[in-house]
Design a protein around this motif. Structure first.
Motif, short mmCIF file in Angstrom:
data_model
loop_
_atom_site.label_atom_id
_atom_site.label_comp_id
_atom_site.label_asym_id
_atom_site.label_seq_id
_atom_site.Cartn_x
_atom_site.Cartn_y
_atom_site.Cartn_z
N LEU A 6 2.99 -0.52 -10.88
CA LEU A 6 1.78 -1.07 -10.27
C LEU A 6 1.60 -2.54 -10.64
CD1 LEU A 6 -0.79 1.86 -10.54
CD2 LEU A 6 0.61 1.17 -8.59
N ARG A 22 0.84 -1.20 0.00
CA ARG A 22 0.00 0.00 0.00
C ARG A 22 0.88 1.25 0.00
NH1 ARG A 22 -3.90 0.20 4.90
NH2 ARG A 22 -4.56 -1.73 3.88
N PHE A 23 1.91 1.25 0.85
CA PHE A 23 2.81 2.40 0.90
C PHE A 23 3.54 2.58 -0.43
CE2 PHE A 23 7.14 3.97 1.31
CZ PHE A 23 6.92 5.22 1.87
N ARG A 43 2.71 1.58 -3.47
CA ARG A 43 1.81 2.04 -4.54
C ARG A 43 1.56 3.54 -4.42
NH1 ARG A 43 -1.56 -2.59 -2.90
NH2 ARG A 43 -0.94 -4.42 -4.14
N ASN A 44 1.30 3.99 -3.20
CA ASN A 44 1.05 5.41 -2.98
C ASN A 44 2.28 6.24 -3.33
OD1 ASN A 44 -1.60 5.08 -2.10
ND2 ASN A 44 -1.02 4.89 0.04
N TYR A 45 3.44 5.73 -2.94
CA TYR A 45 4.68 6.47 -3.18
C TYR A 45 4.93 6.62 -4.68
CZ TYR A 45 9.56 7.94 -2.93
OH TYR A 45 10.73 8.64 -3.08
N SER A 103 2.87 6.35 -7.11
CA SER A 103 1.79 7.12 -7.75
C SER A 103 2.07 8.61 -7.69
CB SER A 103 0.45 6.82 -7.09
OG SER A 103 0.07 5.48 -7.29
N ASN A 104 2.77 9.03 -6.64
CA ASN A 104 3.04 10.45 -6.44
C ASN A 104 4.42 10.90 -6.94
OD1 ASN A 104 0.56 11.05 -5.13
ND2 ASN A 104 1.35 10.15 -3.25
N HIS A 105 5.22 9.94 -7.43
CA HIS A 105 6.59 10.28 -7.79
C HIS A 105 6.98 9.85 -9.20
CE1 HIS A 105 6.75 10.63 -3.40
NE2 HIS A 105 7.79 11.41 -3.57
#
Length: 204
Positions: free
Chosen positions: A197, A178-179, A181-183, A185-187
């Motif tokens: 992904l 989860r971390f 994927r979020n990271y 997605s923002n970078h």
């Protein structure tokens, strides 16, 4: 033919499309000059890659030229351009992601001889971003991720090695993914994001 007054731009466009449908290369040239910057912007907004966006502009207009008489049935050409560009750009990005997987570019066996290709640049970028994200994980999550994703161990094997329950290992892994994927997605841009992904799917 020059028209003025309300709806002139629309009418001019319809005339140009009609002439284009009959094979008029001058009309095509005019349509291209008027609209290629918009197509480039649409593609760049999605792909975040200048070279790719430029290639997509060429391909989109080749596709439009090939429509022939179908051009006469397009009621909203600007809307049509946006949809075609979006769909084609996403198709190209999916193809890049599939090619990456098929050629096993995520393994250490990737040949350095390919390092002058755009695909290799995107690959190295995705590798760098993922490594950055992994380094930011809490120690236990990082260890579980490395054992599961990088060494290919099953949850049961990791649980036995770390003297943890299978449920605890699974929880650590889910939190890590989860971390990550979020990271990413923002970078990163979408081409790299699709690849990462795919890599960050739960495999146990």
């Amino acid at each position: 033919m020059i028209l003025s007054g309300p709806g002139a731009e629309f009418n001019d466009e319809k005339v140009l499309l009609h002439r284009m449908s009959a094979g008029d290369t001058n009309a095509f040239s005019t349509i291209y000059k008027l609209n290629s910057p918009k197509v480039y912007y649409y593609a760049l907004k999605i792909a975040k890659n200048d070279t790719l966006a430029q290639e997509i502009v060429q391909d989109v207009f080749i596709k439009i030229w090939g429509l022939g008489e179908q051009l006469n049935s397009i009621e909203n050409f600007q809307g049509y351009l946006r949809i075609v560009t979006r769909n084609y750009t996403l198709k190209v990005l999916r193809r890049i992601a599939i090619e990456f997987q098929a050629s096993k570019m995520t393994t250490h066996n990737y040949q350095e001889g390919h390092n002058d290709t755009e695909e290799y640049v995107i690959f190295k970028d995705s590798e760098r971003i993922l490594n950055e994200a992994v380094e930011k994980l809490p120690a236990q999550q990082k260890l579980v991720y490395q054992l599961c994703h990088q060494e290919g161990l099953k949850y049961e094997e990791v649980a036995e090695r770390l003297n943890l329950s299978k449920l605890t290992v699974k929880t650590h892994m889910q939190l890590a993914l989860r971390f990550l994927r979020n990271y990413v997605s923002n970078h990163t841009d979408i081409a790299v994001l699709i690849i990462l992904l795919n890599l960050l799917s739960e495999k146990n």
